[in-house]
Design a protein around this motif. Structure first.
Motif, PDB file in Angstrom:
ATOM      1  N   UNK A 147       0.808  -1.217   0.000  1.00 46.23           N
ATOM      2  CA  UNK A 147       0.000   0.000   0.000  1.00 46.23           C
ATOM      3  C   UNK A 147       0.843   1.271   0.000  1.00 46.23           C
ATOM      4  N   UNK A 148       2.111   1.152   0.352  1.00 43.48           N
ATOM      5  CA  UNK A 148       2.986   2.317   0.366  1.00 43.48           C
ATOM      6  C   UNK A 148       3.772   2.489  -0.924  1.00 43.48           C
ATOM      7  N   UNK A 149       3.555   1.578  -1.887  1.00 41.13           N
ATOM      8  CA  UNK A 149       4.323   1.633  -3.135  1.00 41.13           C
ATOM      9  C   UNK A 149       3.791   2.739  -4.048  1.00 41.13           C
ATOM     10  N   UNK A 150       4.713   3.427  -4.705  1.00 42.61           N
ATOM     11  CA  UNK A 150       4.368   4.576  -5.526  1.00 42.61           C
ATOM     12  C   UNK A 150       4.496   4.237  -7.011  1.00 42.61           C
ATOM     13  N   UNK A 151       3.426   4.459  -7.765  1.00 41.02           N
ATOM     14  CA  UNK A 151       3.437   4.245  -9.218  1.00 41.02           C
ATOM     15  C   UNK A 151       4.495   5.134  -9.864  1.00 41.02           C
ATOM     16  N   UNK A 152       4.576   6.390  -9.427  1.00 40.02           N
ATOM     17  CA  UNK A 152       5.523   7.329 -10.026  1.00 40.02           C
ATOM     18  C   UNK A 152       6.973   6.898  -9.791  1.00 40.02           C
ATOM     19  N   UNK A 153       7.264   6.423  -8.584  1.00 41.26           N
ATOM     20  CA  UNK A 153       8.648   6.071  -8.260  1.00 41.26           C
ATOM     21  C   UNK A 153       9.044   4.696  -8.786  1.00 41.26           C
ATOM     22  N   UNK A 154       8.085   3.777  -8.878  1.00 42.67           N
ATOM     23  CA  UNK A 154       8.414   2.431  -9.361  1.00 42.67           C
ATOM     24  C   UNK A 154       8.332   2.322 -10.880  1.00 42.67           C
ATOM     25  N   UNK A 155       7.505   3.107 -11.467  1.00 37.52           N
ATOM     26  CA  UNK A 155       7.225   2.944 -12.895  1.00 37.52           C
ATOM     27  C   UNK A 155       6.092   1.947 -13.063  1.00 37.52           C
ATOM     28  N   UNK A 156       5.390   2.063 -14.183  1.00 39.42           N
ATOM     29  CA  UNK A 156       4.172   1.278 -14.389  1.00 39.42           C
ATOM     30  C   UNK A 156       4.413  -0.226 -14.362  1.00 39.42           C
ATOM     31  N   UNK A 157       5.452  -0.704 -15.022  1.00 34.98           N
ATOM     32  CA  UNK A 157       5.677  -2.151 -15.118  1.00 34.98           C
ATOM     33  C   UNK A 157       5.891  -2.774 -13.740  1.00 34.98           C
ATOM     34  N   UNK A 158       6.796  -2.214 -12.953  1.00 37.02           N
ATOM     35  CA  UNK A 158       7.067  -2.762 -11.616  1.00 37.02           C
ATOM     36  C   UNK A 158       5.852  -2.609 -10.700  1.00 37.02           C
ATOM     37  N   UNK A 159       5.236  -1.443 -10.767  1.00 40.86           N
ATOM     38  CA  UNK A 159       4.073  -1.199  -9.919  1.00 40.86           C
ATOM     39  C   UNK A 159       2.957  -2.195 -10.235  1.00 40.86           C
ATOM     40  N   UNK A 160       2.685  -2.403 -11.520  1.00 42.30           N
ATOM     41  CA  UNK A 160       1.634  -3.352 -11.920  1.00 42.30           C
ATOM     42  C   UNK A 160       1.955  -4.768 -11.448  1.00 42.30           C
ATOM     43  N   UNK A 161       3.235  -5.157 -11.516  1.00 45.65           N
ATOM     44  CA  UNK A 161       3.628  -6.495 -11.038  1.00 45.65           C
ATOM     45  C   UNK A 161       3.381  -6.618  -9.533  1.00 45.65           C
ATOM     46  N   UNK A 162       3.708  -5.575  -8.795  1.00 44.87           N
ATOM     47  CA  UNK A 162       3.497  -5.617  -7.348  1.00 44.87           C
ATOM     48  C   UNK A 162       2.006  -5.658  -7.012  1.00 44.87           C
TER      49      UNK A 162
END
Length: 199
Positions: A152-167
């Motif tokens: 819940x603390x993960x950031x789409x902007x900081x991770x990027x879409x691909x990594x964020x979507x995987x998480x």
């Protein structure tokens, strides 16, 4: 009722001061309390001492693991946050921590008895030890990882879409950190085969 209370308190006080062989019960209780404090402090100090990266890497076979770990983001990061051995390998709640410490005694015993006292012996057992650690982490839902990393603390902007979507997919699928992040702080065993490579 109030007139009986002073009598009860007086009798209790007298019982605590009544001699038992040589000393009053009160003195024995006080001595027991002091001994319990000293033992508790000693126990907590020992627990704290054995819950450090310096202690974990004091065995010479762990020195190789320490060198591997020093090359990872868990050791050196942009923000200066460092996760030491106990942060990842020792549960943070007290009961689980004590149980894990008892389990870890077998690692110390393995070093003392020569089971893993050389880098070669360590490498020969790396897959078995890694698998046991992965299973332990999986069983806890990667609780030690999640004490720092939270879906819940993960950031789409900081991770990027691909990594964020995987998480987010991992979260939705009920996966835990160790399902995807084996070898994040130590090299993978030679025998390890990533099941995702088959897909």
């Amino acid at each position: 009722m109030s007139s009986e209370n002073p009598g009860f308190l007086r009798r209790t006080w007298q019982a605590l001061h009544r001699p038992s062989a040589k000393h009053s019960v009160f003195t024995l209780l006080l001595a027991g309390f002091v001994v319990a404090l000293v033992v508790s402090d000693g126990f907590n100090s020992t627990l704290g001492l054995t819950n450090t990266t310096a202690f974990c890497t004091s065995c010479h076979t762990m020195k190789g693991n320490f060198e591997e770990y020093k090359k990872t983001i868990h050791y050196s990061s942009r923000s200066g946050v460092r996760a030491g051995c106990p942060d990842c390998h020792v549960p943070h709640n007290f009961a689980s921590k004590i149980f894990r410490k008892l389990e870890a005694a077998q690692d110390v015993w393995g070093e003392i008895t020569g089971v893993v006292d050389t880098p070669e012996k360590f490498e020969a057992r790396r897959m078995k030890m890694a698998t046991e650690e992965w299973e332990r982490m999986k069983a806890s839902g990667s609780a030690t990882c999640r004490s720092c990393h939270d879906f819940d603390g993960m950031s789409l902007e900081k991770q990027g879409k691909t990594r964020y979507d995987k998480h987010m997919k991992a979260k939705a699928d009920g996966q835990t950190c160790i399902d995807c992040h084996k070898g994040i702080a130590h090299k993978l065993p030679k025998e390890y085969h990533d099941p995702d490579e088959d897909e």
